[in-house]
Each structure stands twice: as structure tokens, then as C-alpha cells.
Design a protein around this motif. Structure first.
Motif, PDB file in Angstrom:
ATOM      1  N   SER A  30       8.027   3.661   4.301  1.00 12.53           N
ATOM      2  CA  SER A  30       7.013   4.540   3.674  1.00 12.53           C
ATOM      3  C   SER A  30       7.324   6.009   3.892  1.00 12.53           C
ATOM      4  O   SER A  30       7.117   6.840   3.001  1.00 12.53           O
ATOM      5  CB  SER A  30       5.620   4.278   4.274  1.00 12.53           C
ATOM      6  OG  SER A  30       5.191   2.988   4.003  1.00 12.53           O
ATOM      7  N   SER A  68       8.303  -0.219   0.951  1.00 15.61           N
ATOM      8  CA  SER A  68       6.965   0.079   1.475  1.00 15.61           C
ATOM      9  C   SER A  68       6.416   1.242   0.666  1.00 15.61           C
ATOM     10  O   SER A  68       7.093   1.773  -0.201  1.00 15.61           O
ATOM     11  CB  SER A  68       7.059   0.489   2.940  1.00 15.61           C
ATOM     12  OG  SER A  68       7.631  -0.531   3.696  1.00 15.61           O
ATOM     13  N   GLY A  69       5.217   1.646   0.974  1.00 17.09           N
ATOM     14  CA  GLY A  69       4.663   2.860   0.383  1.00 17.09           C
ATOM     15  C   GLY A  69       3.358   2.682  -0.367  1.00 17.09           C
ATOM     16  O   GLY A  69       2.681   3.670  -0.639  1.00 17.09           O
ATOM     17  N   ALA A  70       2.988   1.421  -0.696  1.00 19.65           N
ATOM     18  CA  ALA A  70       1.769   1.233  -1.495  1.00 19.65           C
ATOM     19  C   ALA A  70       0.534   1.775  -0.769  1.00 19.65           C
ATOM     20  O   ALA A  70      -0.267   2.523  -1.354  1.00 19.65           O
ATOM     21  CB  ALA A  70       1.594  -0.250  -1.816  1.00 19.65           C
ATOM     22  N   VAL A  71       0.419   1.433   0.511  1.00 19.11           N
ATOM     23  CA  VAL A  71      -0.779   1.859   1.254  1.00 19.11           C
ATOM     24  C   VAL A  71      -0.749   3.383   1.431  1.00 19.11           C
ATOM     25  O   VAL A  71      -1.763   4.067   1.212  1.00 19.11           O
ATOM     26  CB  VAL A  71      -0.857   1.142   2.626  1.00 19.11           C
ATOM     27  CG1 VAL A  71      -2.006   1.702   3.456  1.00 19.11           C
ATOM     28  CG2 VAL A  71      -1.021  -0.367   2.427  1.00 19.11           C
ATOM     29  N   ALA A  72       0.438   3.914   1.763  1.00 16.57           N
ATOM     30  CA  ALA A  72       0.539   5.370   1.972  1.00 16.57           C
ATOM     31  C   ALA A  72       0.179   6.139   0.697  1.00 16.57           C
ATOM     32  O   ALA A  72      -0.533   7.150   0.752  1.00 16.57           O
ATOM     33  CB  ALA A  72       1.951   5.727   2.427  1.00 16.57           C
ATOM     34  N   ASN A 152       7.537  -6.056  -2.468  1.00 20.59           N
ATOM     35  CA  ASN A 152       6.669  -5.528  -1.412  1.00 20.59           C
ATOM     36  C   ASN A 152       5.756  -6.666  -0.994  1.00 20.59           C
ATOM     37  O   ASN A 152       5.656  -7.689  -1.679  1.00 20.59           O
ATOM     38  CB  ASN A 152       5.839  -4.331  -1.913  1.00 20.59           C
ATOM     39  CG  ASN A 152       5.176  -3.542  -0.761  1.00 20.59           C
ATOM     40  OD1 ASN A 152       5.332  -3.867   0.419  1.00 20.59           O
ATOM     41  ND2 ASN A 152       4.433  -2.501  -1.120  1.00 20.59           N
ATOM     42  N   GLU A 153       5.096  -6.494   0.128  1.00 18.81           N
ATOM     43  CA  GLU A 153       4.046  -7.463   0.482  1.00 18.81           C
ATOM     44  C   GLU A 153       2.872  -7.232  -0.453  1.00 18.81           C
ATOM     45  O   GLU A 153       2.624  -6.098  -0.898  1.00 18.81           O
ATOM     46  CB  GLU A 153       3.602  -7.260   1.936  1.00 18.81           C
ATOM     47  CG  GLU A 153       2.475  -8.211   2.312  1.00 18.81           C
ATOM     48  CD  GLU A 153       2.277  -8.401   3.799  1.00 18.81           C
ATOM     49  OE1 GLU A 153       2.799  -7.598   4.595  1.00 18.81           O
ATOM     50  OE2 GLU A 153       1.573  -9.372   4.166  1.00 18.81           O
ATOM     51  N   ASP A 155      -0.166  -6.430  -0.360  1.00 16.50           N
ATOM     52  CA  ASP A 155      -1.119  -5.904   0.633  1.00 16.50           C
ATOM     53  C   ASP A 155      -2.562  -5.928   0.136  1.00 16.50           C
ATOM     54  O   ASP A 155      -3.494  -5.832   0.931  1.00 16.50           O
ATOM     55  CB  ASP A 155      -0.751  -4.460   0.998  1.00 16.50           C
ATOM     56  CG  ASP A 155       0.627  -4.352   1.616  1.00 16.50           C
ATOM     57  OD1 ASP A 155       0.827  -4.883   2.712  1.00 16.50           O
ATOM     58  OD2 ASP A 155       1.507  -3.744   0.980  1.00 16.50           O
ATOM     59  N   GLY A 165       2.537  -7.504   7.725  1.00 14.09           N
ATOM     60  CA  GLY A 165       2.157  -6.267   8.413  1.00 14.09           C
ATOM     61  C   GLY A 165       3.238  -5.209   8.343  1.00 14.09           C
ATOM     62  O   GLY A 165       2.951  -4.046   8.179  1.00 14.09           O
TER      63      GLY A 165
HETATM   64  N1  GLU Z   1       3.630  -3.070   2.714  1.00 14.84           N
HETATM   65  C1  GLU Z   1       3.166  -1.808   3.215  1.00 14.84           C
HETATM   66  C2  GLU Z   1       3.011  -0.804   2.061  1.00 14.84           C
HETATM   67  O1  GLU Z   1       3.559  -0.978   1.012  1.00 14.84           O
HETATM   68  C3  GLU Z   1       4.101  -1.185   4.223  1.00 14.84           C
HETATM   69  C4  GLU Z   1       4.372  -1.964   5.460  1.00 14.84           C
HETATM   70  C5  GLU Z   1       5.361  -1.198   6.358  1.00 14.84           C
HETATM   71  O2  GLU Z   1       5.194   0.005   6.527  1.00 14.84           O
HETATM   72  O3  GLU Z   1       6.305  -1.789   6.877  1.00 14.84           O
HETATM   73  O4  GLU Z   1       2.359   0.193   2.231  1.00 14.84           O
END
Ligand code: GLU
Length: 285
Positions: A30, A68-72, A152-153, A155, A165
Motif C-alpha cells: 500500500s 494492496s491499496g484498496a483500504v488505504a 487482492n484480498e 477486503d 489480513g
Molecule cells: N488487502 C489490503 C488492501 O488492499 C492490504 C493488506 C496489506 O496491506 O497487506 O488494502
């Protein structure tokens, strides 16, 4: 304190090459793809990463991206809360952020004439044999038609009890599932250090690891997560999964433009090379 560099650094990076990989997983942290100040996607940097991917695919190697990055990206909607997000807020942030994240990838891939396909995974997709088989087939078909899988997961539906996680471990699971042979973890650290480099300026980067020892795990446990989203602990877990599968893994700082070219040019990094496979010795842990 044991000098980890002396014990485990084989000192040569000759096996530290992207060129010999047939199918590689590139995991993007992220902190690389999202500007922490603004919550915006780092478009120009992403463009250089995809240029690297296009070049690697053009020479006949296959690439799977775990991003990663979706949550951010999505969490800017909750910025006013000024506290860590609760699980349901993270799910909402991911639902919003994943769209913007993939759109950025899509735009970049399209500009450079390469196709992509998105796969959002849950823990059950890995744990359940039937679902795992389905994911593997989809990955295979995407690669066959020349589309780069971007994973990606999921989330938005992951719960606290039932999630990866962190994407370091997810990427290692994808490496195994996709029968890939190299895992590249691009993050905001140069690699594995003998000690926390923020606390001890004499800490040295370990350039090649043949075997993960309890000392390394203890050292990683003391390295604070500020170094990267998952910290060094999750990176060593990923390295163990990769090496147990007979695969190589590299941790490299990816924040500069063209991060894969930088690895090819010998930029500082830590390579994990399965010792038993290459040298015929059992791994002593
Ligand atoms: N899957 C989470 C996302 O896209 C990130 C998980 C991680 O930082 O490893 O935000």
C-alpha cells in the motif's frame, strides 16, 4: 548478538535474478501505490511499474500482480475519524477503494496495450480445494490469453476471523497455487537487516538468505511494523512458504520509478534462495 549477515548472507547475488523466472508474482505494498498524505494513487509511479511488467511479459515471462491499496485509497472517506478503522469501516473503505485502485491499473495497462483481469480472493478460495482449483484455472486462462492477473484480498467481505489480513501471505499462497517460481515483495524497506536500521545505523542488509533461522524470526519480531504494512514478520512467513515450495523470493524497496528494472540492475534487496534445492543440504532450522 549473532551476526546474521555473516551466518546467512552467502554474499553473492548471482542467483538473485529475475531473468530465470518463468512465472513471477509481484506484490505491491500500500505504501508504494498510495500517497500516505493525500490518499491518492501514485499514478506516475504505477505507470513505470506497468512499463516494467510489459517489458518482462514481452520477453516471454509471465507476471501475476498481487496489489494492496484498496483500504488505504478508500479510507480517505473516514479520515475525519482520526482513529484506526473498525472492521466494518475497513470493509466499506475497501469496497470504495478497490474500484479506484483497479481503474488506475486498467488505465495504465490500456495505455501500454496489455490486458488485465481482476481476481478478488477470500481465505476460503485458498482453503477449499474446489475453489482453489477454480481460481487456478482462471489464472491459467488469463495468462494463456495474455492478460495479467491483478489480485487482492476481497477486503469488503473479509471478517476479522476469516481473512489473510496482509498481502505478503496472500501473495505467497498465490505463488504456490499458480505454480509460479519467483515472489517479488515490493515494499518500503530495502530488505532484511541484521538489526533495526532505525535504531542501529550499523545494521547491515542481508543480501541472500539460504534458510530462515529462529534468530531471523526473533529479529523480525522486534522490527516494528512501521517499516511496511505487514512488517518483516509477515515477509518471513511468506519467504518460508515460498522456500518450502522450492521457489525464490526477493524483498526490495519499490518506491522509485521502474522498481523491477531496479532489481534487475542489482539495486539493494534481500534474496531468499532455497538452500536445500540449490546446494543439496537440508535446511537447518
Ligand atoms: N488487502 C489490503 C488492501 O488492499 C492490504 C493488506 C496489506 O496491506 O497487506 O488494502
Amino acid at each position: 548478538m549473532t551476526d546474521l549477515a555473516e551466518l546467512f548472507d552467502h554474499g553473492s547475488n548471482e542467483r538473485g535474478s529475475l531473468l530465470s523466472a518463468r512465472r513471477m508474482i509481484v506484490k505491491i505494498g500500500s505504501s508504494l501505490i498510495v500517497d500516505a498524505e493525500t490518499g491518492e494513487i501514485r499514478g506516475p509511479w504505477l505507470e513505470t511499474l506497468i512499463e516494467d511488467v510489459v517489458r518482462i511479459v514481452a520477453r516471454g515471462q509471465q507476471v501475476i500482480i498481487v496489489t494492496s491499496g484498496a483500504v488505504a485509497v478508500g479510507s480517505c472517506h473516514f479520515n475525519q475519524l482520526n482513529r484506526p478503522l473498525r472492521i466494518e469501516e475497513k470493509q466499506t473503505a475497501a469496497a470504495i477503494g478497490q474500484v479506484r485502485l483497479l481503474l488506475a491499473y486498467q488505465n495504465s495497462f490500456e495505455r501500454q496495450g496489455l490486458g488485465l483481469g481482476q481476481i478478488l480472493l477470500t481465505r476460503q478460495d485458498i482453503d477449499n480445494q474446489h475453489r482453489r482449483h477454480t481460481v487456478r484455472s482462471t489464472l491459467q486462462r488469463l495468462l494463456e490469453i495474455g492478460a495479467v492477473p491483478v489480485i487482492n484480498e476481497n477486503d469488503a467481505t473479509a471478517t476479522a476471523e476469516n481473512c489473510f489480513g496482509d498481502n505478503d501471505q496472500l501473495a505467497a499462497q498465490v505463488l504456490q497455487m499458480a505454480n509460479a517460481d519467483l515472489l517479488i515483495l515490493l515494499s518500503n524497506v530495502d530488505g532484511l537487516f541484521t538489526e533495526d536500521p532505525h535504531l542501529n545505523p550499523l545494521a547491515r542488509l542481508v543480501t541472500e538468505v539460504g534458510c530462515i533461522s529462529p534468530e531471523m524470526e526473533a529479529m523480525a519480531a522486534h522490527s516494528p511494523a512501521r517499516h511496511s504494512s505487514g512488517g518483516m514478520v509477515t515477509k518471513l512467513i511468506a519467504a518460508r512458504i515460498a522456500m518450502d515450495a522450492g521457489c525464490r523470493m526477493v524483498i526490495a524497496k519499490g518506491n522509485k520509478p521502474y522498481p523491477l528494472t531496479a532489481i534487475e540492475n542489482g539495486e539493494l534487496s534481500t534474496w531468499f534462495v532455497p538452500f536445500a534445492n540449490d546446494m543439496g543440504h537440508p535446511c537447518l532450522t
